[in-house]
Scaffold this motif. Sequence first.
Motif, PDB file in Angstrom:
ATOM      1  N   MET A   1       0.842  -1.185   0.000  1.00 10.50           N
ATOM      2  CA  MET A   1       0.000   0.000   0.000  1.00 10.50           C
ATOM      3  C   MET A   1       0.889   1.250   0.000  1.00 10.50           C
ATOM      4  O   MET A   1       1.913   1.277   0.648  1.00 10.50           O
ATOM      5  CB  MET A   1      -0.878   0.038   1.240  1.00 10.50           C
ATOM      6  N   THR A   2       0.424   2.240  -0.721  1.00 12.96           N
ATOM      7  CA  THR A   2       1.192   3.476  -0.777  1.00 12.96           C
ATOM      8  C   THR A   2       0.873   4.350   0.419  1.00 12.96           C
ATOM      9  O   THR A   2      -0.156   4.190   1.086  1.00 12.96           O
ATOM     10  CB  THR A   2       0.865   4.262  -2.064  1.00 12.96           C
ATOM     11  N   GLU A   3       1.762   5.277   0.672  1.00  7.59           N
ATOM     12  CA  GLU A   3       1.544   6.225   1.765  1.00  7.59           C
ATOM     13  C   GLU A   3       0.284   7.052   1.519  1.00  7.59           C
ATOM     14  O   GLU A   3      -0.490   7.310   2.448  1.00  7.59           O
ATOM     15  CB  GLU A   3       2.768   7.131   1.909  1.00  7.59           C
ATOM     16  N   ASP A   4       0.051   7.450   0.264  1.00 11.48           N
ATOM     17  CA  ASP A   4      -1.155   8.211  -0.065  1.00 11.48           C
ATOM     18  C   ASP A   4      -2.418   7.422   0.287  1.00 11.48           C
ATOM     19  O   ASP A   4      -3.368   7.973   0.835  1.00 11.48           O
ATOM     20  CB  ASP A   4      -1.203   8.566  -1.551  1.00 11.48           C
TER      21      ASP A   4
ATOM     22  N   PHE B   1      -1.767   3.613  -9.811  1.00 18.06           N
ATOM     23  CA  PHE B   1      -2.543   4.182  -8.710  1.00 18.06           C
ATOM     24  C   PHE B   1      -2.141   5.638  -8.535  1.00 18.06           C
ATOM     25  O   PHE B   1      -0.965   5.986  -8.624  1.00 18.06           O
ATOM     26  CB  PHE B   1      -2.230   3.405  -7.428  1.00 18.06           C
ATOM     27  N   ARG B   2      -3.144   6.484  -8.273  1.00 18.73           N
ATOM     28  CA  ARG B   2      -2.863   7.888  -7.942  1.00 18.73           C
ATOM     29  C   ARG B   2      -4.036   8.452  -7.166  1.00 18.73           C
ATOM     30  O   ARG B   2      -5.115   7.854  -7.115  1.00 18.73           O
ATOM     31  CB  ARG B   2      -2.580   8.717  -9.183  1.00 18.73           C
ATOM     32  N   MET B   3      -3.839   9.605  -6.568  1.00 18.18           N
ATOM     33  CA  MET B   3      -4.912  10.334  -5.907  1.00 18.18           C
ATOM     34  C   MET B   3      -5.370  11.410  -6.883  1.00 18.18           C
ATOM     35  O   MET B   3      -4.553  12.108  -7.472  1.00 18.18           O
ATOM     36  CB  MET B   3      -4.438  10.959  -4.598  1.00 18.18           C
ATOM     37  N   ARG B   4      -6.707  11.531  -7.068  1.00 23.76           N
ATOM     38  CA  ARG B   4      -7.265  12.510  -8.005  1.00 23.76           C
ATOM     39  C   ARG B   4      -8.061  13.550  -7.243  1.00 23.76           C
ATOM     40  O   ARG B   4      -8.802  13.231  -6.319  1.00 23.76           O
ATOM     41  CB  ARG B   4      -8.179  11.819  -9.011  1.00 23.76           C
ATOM     42  N   GLY B   5      -7.954  14.763  -7.692  1.00 20.50           N
ATOM     43  CA  GLY B   5      -8.777  15.834  -7.138  1.00 20.50           C
ATOM     44  C   GLY B   5      -8.174  16.438  -5.890  1.00 20.50           C
ATOM     45  O   GLY B   5      -6.987  16.342  -5.634  1.00 20.50           O
ATOM     46  N   GLY B   6      -9.032  17.028  -5.124  1.00 19.28           N
ATOM     47  CA  GLY B   6      -8.605  17.688  -3.909  1.00 19.28           C
ATOM     48  C   GLY B   6      -8.769  19.189  -4.038  1.00 19.28           C
ATOM     49  O   GLY B   6      -7.913  19.859  -4.590  1.00 19.28           O
ATOM     50  N   THR B   7      -9.904  19.690  -3.572  1.00 20.20           N
ATOM     51  CA  THR B   7     -10.172  21.123  -3.586  1.00 20.20           C
ATOM     52  C   THR B   7     -10.698  21.491  -2.205  1.00 20.20           C
ATOM     53  O   THR B   7     -10.797  20.652  -1.318  1.00 20.20           O
ATOM     54  CB  THR B   7     -11.243  21.477  -4.643  1.00 20.20           C
ATOM     55  N   GLU B   8     -11.068  22.729  -2.048  1.00 25.73           N
ATOM     56  CA  GLU B   8     -11.669  23.139  -0.778  1.00 25.73           C
ATOM     57  C   GLU B   8     -13.003  22.440  -0.549  1.00 25.73           C
ATOM     58  O   GLU B   8     -13.398  22.191   0.573  1.00 25.73           O
ATOM     59  CB  GLU B   8     -11.867  24.657  -0.751  1.00 25.73           C
ATOM     60  N   THR B   9     -13.705  22.126  -1.614  1.00 28.97           N
ATOM     61  CA  THR B   9     -15.020  21.505  -1.517  1.00 28.97           C
ATOM     62  C   THR B   9     -14.961  19.988  -1.485  1.00 28.97           C
ATOM     63  O   THR B   9     -15.727  19.336  -0.785  1.00 28.97           O
ATOM     64  CB  THR B   9     -15.900  21.939  -2.713  1.00 28.97           C
ATOM     65  N   TYR B  10     -14.046  19.390  -2.250  1.00 32.40           N
ATOM     66  CA  TYR B  10     -13.971  17.934  -2.383  1.00 32.40           C
ATOM     67  C   TYR B  10     -12.589  17.436  -1.979  1.00 32.40           C
ATOM     68  O   TYR B  10     -11.582  18.034  -2.353  1.00 32.40           O
ATOM     69  CB  TYR B  10     -14.238  17.507  -3.834  1.00 32.40           C
ATOM     70  N   TYR B  11     -12.565  16.313  -1.258  1.00 35.03           N
ATOM     71  CA  TYR B  11     -11.275  15.709  -0.936  1.00 35.03           C
ATOM     72  C   TYR B  11     -10.848  14.800  -2.081  1.00 35.03           C
ATOM     73  O   TYR B  11     -11.657  14.365  -2.896  1.00 35.03           O
ATOM     74  CB  TYR B  11     -11.323  14.953   0.396  1.00 35.03           C
ATOM     75  N   SER B  12      -9.561  14.523  -2.153  1.00 31.97           N
ATOM     76  CA  SER B  12      -9.067  13.672  -3.235  1.00 31.97           C
ATOM     77  C   SER B  12      -9.441  12.216  -2.973  1.00 31.97           C
ATOM     78  O   SER B  12      -9.629  11.801  -1.826  1.00 31.97           O
ATOM     79  CB  SER B  12      -7.549  13.821  -3.398  1.00 31.97           C
ATOM     80  N   VAL B  13      -9.572  11.457  -4.054  1.00 34.81           N
ATOM     81  CA  VAL B  13      -9.940  10.040  -3.964  1.00 34.81           C
ATOM     82  C   VAL B  13      -8.934   9.211  -4.759  1.00 34.81           C
ATOM     83  O   VAL B  13      -8.356   9.692  -5.730  1.00 34.81           O
ATOM     84  CB  VAL B  13     -11.371   9.765  -4.477  1.00 34.81           C
TER      85      VAL B  13
END
Length: 121
Positions: free
Chosen positions: A1-4, A37-49
């Motif tokens: 598993m990755t740290e992210d 594998f990567r993390m996508r997104g991440g804004t003030e409104t939405y967290y990254s997934v």
Amino acid sequence: MTEDLENFLESRVQQQFHDIVRAFVSQMARVAPEASFRMRGGTETYYSVPVFKMNRDVVAISPTKSCVTFSFTRGAHFDDPFGMLRGSGKHSRTVQVKTMEEYPEEPLRHYIRQAIEMDMS
């Protein structure tokens, strides 16, 4: 598993769903090792997934308070002999898993393979 992924599990996923997410990530590694594998997104409104990507994102993992949702980007175009895909949009379809005991390994393997094939064509 990755740290992210571990950070995501600890900060965004209820403890009872950790094994479901880990099972899916492990299954992706076995069925589609070519997907990254990567993390996508991440804004003030939405967290990254977490997402798995080939040429494009093929599946995203989204936890809720009651389940984990696996969203297949081109799922509306999949063959669905298991009748598990949900949604009504033009492209995406989801599979929701509430407990590890009901984790649908065979159907998810089928959907993962289709996601990879469609992305490569």
